[in-house]
Design an enzyme around this catalytic site. Sequence first.
Site, PDB file in Angstrom:
ATOM      1  N   GLY A   8       5.753 -11.227   4.726  1.00  0.00           N
ATOM      2  CA  GLY A   8       4.810 -10.891   3.647  1.00  0.00           C
ATOM      3  C   GLY A   8       5.552 -10.439   2.406  1.00  0.00           C
ATOM      4  O   GLY A   8       5.019  -9.703   1.573  1.00  0.00           O
ATOM      5  N   ALA A  10       6.388 -11.773  -0.329  1.00  0.00           N
ATOM      6  CA  ALA A  10       6.081 -12.281  -1.675  1.00  0.00           C
ATOM      7  C   ALA A  10       5.086 -11.400  -2.423  1.00  0.00           C
ATOM      8  O   ALA A  10       4.845 -11.621  -3.609  1.00  0.00           O
ATOM      9  CB  ALA A  10       5.531 -13.703  -1.573  1.00  0.00           C
ATOM     10  N   ASP A  32       7.672 -15.508   3.946  1.00  0.00           N
ATOM     11  CA  ASP A  32       6.293 -15.559   3.459  1.00  0.00           C
ATOM     12  C   ASP A  32       5.881 -17.027   3.422  1.00  0.00           C
ATOM     13  O   ASP A  32       6.716 -17.923   3.529  1.00  0.00           O
ATOM     14  CB  ASP A  32       6.194 -14.951   2.046  1.00  0.00           C
ATOM     15  N   LEU A  42       3.216 -18.390   9.060  1.00  0.00           N
ATOM     16  CA  LEU A  42       3.252 -17.662  10.332  1.00  0.00           C
ATOM     17  C   LEU A  42       1.942 -17.808  11.110  1.00  0.00           C
ATOM     18  O   LEU A  42       1.824 -17.287  12.217  1.00  0.00           O
ATOM     19  CB  LEU A  42       3.577 -16.180  10.085  1.00  0.00           C
ATOM     20  N   GLY A  71      -0.020 -10.658   6.355  1.00  0.00           N
ATOM     21  CA  GLY A  71      -1.349 -10.499   6.942  1.00  0.00           C
ATOM     22  C   GLY A  71      -2.406 -11.071   6.018  1.00  0.00           C
ATOM     23  O   GLY A  71      -2.175 -11.268   4.821  1.00  0.00           O
ATOM     24  N   TYR A 153     -10.667  -8.870  11.588  1.00  0.00           N
ATOM     25  CA  TYR A 153      -9.573  -8.176  10.902  1.00  0.00           C
ATOM     26  C   TYR A 153      -9.194  -6.884  11.624  1.00  0.00           C
ATOM     27  O   TYR A 153      -8.047  -6.757  12.096  1.00  0.00           O
ATOM     28  CB  TYR A 153      -9.914  -7.924   9.421  1.00  0.00           C
TER      29      TYR A 153
HETATM   30  N1  LIG Z   1      -3.663  -3.268   1.011  1.00  0.00           N
HETATM   31  C1  LIG Z   1      -4.247  -2.504   1.878  1.00  0.00           C
HETATM   32  O1  LIG Z   1      -5.004  -1.587   1.517  1.00  0.00           O
HETATM   33  C2  LIG Z   1      -3.996  -2.673   3.340  1.00  0.00           C
HETATM   34  C3  LIG Z   1      -4.494  -1.685   4.187  1.00  0.00           C
HETATM   35  C4  LIG Z   1      -4.207  -1.744   5.532  1.00  0.00           C
HETATM   36  C5  LIG Z   1      -3.428  -2.759   6.018  1.00  0.00           C
HETATM   37  N2  LIG Z   1      -2.975  -3.733   5.182  1.00  0.00           N
HETATM   38  C6  LIG Z   1      -2.096  -4.738   5.778  1.00  0.00           C
HETATM   39  O2  LIG Z   1      -0.822  -4.600   5.176  1.00  0.00           O
HETATM   40  C7  LIG Z   1      -0.147  -5.857   5.149  1.00  0.00           C
HETATM   41  C8  LIG Z   1       0.299  -6.149   3.732  1.00  0.00           C
HETATM   42  O3  LIG Z   1      -0.861  -6.275   2.940  1.00  0.00           O
HETATM   43  P1  LIG Z   1      -0.846  -6.297   1.339  1.00  0.00           P
HETATM   44  O4  LIG Z   1      -1.948  -5.415   0.919  1.00  0.00           O
HETATM   45  O5  LIG Z   1       0.536  -6.077   0.859  1.00  0.00           O
HETATM   46  O6  LIG Z   1      -1.343  -7.802   1.129  1.00  0.00           O
HETATM   47  P2  LIG Z   1      -0.878  -8.961   0.139  1.00  0.00           P
HETATM   48  O7  LIG Z   1      -1.965  -9.963   0.219  1.00  0.00           O
HETATM   49  O8  LIG Z   1      -0.485  -8.415  -1.167  1.00  0.00           O
HETATM   50  O9  LIG Z   1       0.416  -9.516   0.879  1.00  0.00           O
HETATM   51  C9  LIG Z   1       0.338 -10.184   2.112  1.00  0.00           C
HETATM   52  C10 LIG Z   1       1.419 -11.260   2.150  1.00  0.00           C
HETATM   53  O10 LIG Z   1       1.294 -11.924   3.420  1.00  0.00           O
HETATM   54  C11 LIG Z   1       1.538 -13.297   3.174  1.00  0.00           C
HETATM   55  N3  LIG Z   1       0.928 -14.132   4.211  1.00  0.00           N
HETATM   56  C12 LIG Z   1      -0.408 -14.299   4.434  1.00  0.00           C
HETATM   57  N4  LIG Z   1      -0.591 -15.237   5.357  1.00  0.00           N
HETATM   58  C13 LIG Z   1       0.629 -15.702   5.710  1.00  0.00           C
HETATM   59  C14 LIG Z   1       1.079 -16.698   6.600  1.00  0.00           C
HETATM   60  N5  LIG Z   1       0.218 -17.452   7.300  1.00  0.00           N
HETATM   61  N6  LIG Z   1       2.410 -16.890   6.747  1.00  0.00           N
HETATM   62  C15 LIG Z   1       3.280 -16.159   6.011  1.00  0.00           C
HETATM   63  N7  LIG Z   1       2.923 -15.218   5.135  1.00  0.00           N
HETATM   64  C16 LIG Z   1       1.603 -14.985   4.983  1.00  0.00           C
HETATM   65  C17 LIG Z   1       0.906 -13.569   1.807  1.00  0.00           C
HETATM   66  O11 LIG Z   1       1.386 -14.767   1.227  1.00  0.00           O
HETATM   67  C18 LIG Z   1       1.268 -12.322   1.045  1.00  0.00           C
HETATM   68  O12 LIG Z   1       2.472 -12.475   0.331  1.00  0.00           O
HETATM   69  C19 LIG Z   1      -1.137  -6.870   5.699  1.00  0.00           C
HETATM   70  O13 LIG Z   1      -0.857  -7.078   7.057  1.00  0.00           O
HETATM   71  C20 LIG Z   1      -2.471  -6.176   5.550  1.00  0.00           C
HETATM   72  O14 LIG Z   1      -3.396  -6.619   6.502  1.00  0.00           O
HETATM   73  C21 LIG Z   1      -3.257  -3.721   3.856  1.00  0.00           C
END
Ligand SMILES: NC(=O)c1ccc[n+]([C@@H]2O[C@H](COP(=O)([O-])OP(=O)(O)OC[C@H]3O[C@@H](n4cnc5c(N)ncnc54)[C@H](O)[C@@H]3O)[C@@H](O)[C@H]2O)c1
Length: 260
Positions: A8, A10, A32, A42, A71, A153
């Site tokens: 993740g 990116a 990513d 992934l 994610g 989720y």
């Molecule tokens: N932002 C929040 O408030 C929050 C809260 C709890 C948990 N999360 C979790 O934290 C993690 C990071 O989230 P974020 O907020 O930085 O999200 P984000 O969307 O900014 O980053 C997620 C990254 O995962 C990559 N990704 C998605 N599907 C993919 C795949 N199939 N293969 C490879 N890469 C893939 C995306 O391209 C992206 O760069 C995630 O697992 C998310 O579920 C986020």
Amino acid sequence: MRTIVVTGAASGMGAATKERLEADGHRVIGMDRQETDVVADLGTPEGRAAAVAAVQERVGDRLDGIVTAAGVFGFPGGVGDVVVSVNYFGTVALLDALRPLLARGTDPAAVVVSSNSITTNPSALRAVTDACLAGDEDKARTVANEAGASACYPASKVAVTWWARRNSPAWAADGITLNTIVPGLIHTPMVEQIRADERIGPLFDQVPIPVGRLGRPDEIASAAAFLLGPGARYICGSTLFVDGGTDALVRPDDPQPNWA
Ligand SMILES: NC(=O)c1ccc[n+]([C@@H]2O[C@H](COP(=O)([O-])OP(=O)(O)OC[C@H]3O[C@@H](n4cnc5c(N)ncnc54)[C@H](O)[C@@H]3O)[C@@H](O)[C@H]2O)c1
């Protein structure tokens, strides 16, 4: 200098973690589906195999750390299969495949990024969690599509959190610490997308956060840097909430004593 994979990488927390670890002097291999060192999906077995091969090509047979932040969120009306395939199977398959490399690393550590939706979102469906943990991806995708993306989720995040906790003793026997970070609302592109959604955005804006603000991606990065570092070698199987106090507000009496 240690060599660490960050998925993740990116965007959001993964990008902040890569930046933080590089600033600390480590070699980081970003992974990513877009715009980083190893570009792979992934969410598919082929993408995961390509990702593992690309890491092996870069590091040989040793790796010191991994942070899994890739994610996808489950929006209402969306399909569940991609949610379980990325959040659970993508995470677990990568960790399992890289475990032998980690076992040969120096003070190796694995950090899984989960979500505080595991305790604060009442829509998590146990059947989806159980289907993930049973390890049959095709069946889990079917169950997930019956459930829908919103229920998948938090269920996928429960599954990955339990997986990490269940596996951490065996990983510790290989010298690898395996822990989970449980973020609350963190200001990233994912949360911007959620808040812009007229169906669920207003609900997210009502989530109680005792510290009074959204978290920043660098605050997750610093938790990950700690769990990867020398000060955390005795931390094994922990679930670290980095959520501004939301979980403590909602569930003040956890952890539960084992009264029996
Ligand atoms: N932002 C929040 O408030 C929050 C809260 C709890 C948990 N999360 C979790 O934290 C993690 C990071 O989230 P974020 O907020 O930085 O999200 P984000 O969307 O900014 O980053 C997620 C990254 O995962 C990559 N990704 C998605 N599907 C993919 C795949 N199939 N293969 C490879 N890469 C893939 C995306 O391209 C992206 O760069 C995630 O697992 C998310 O579920 C986020």
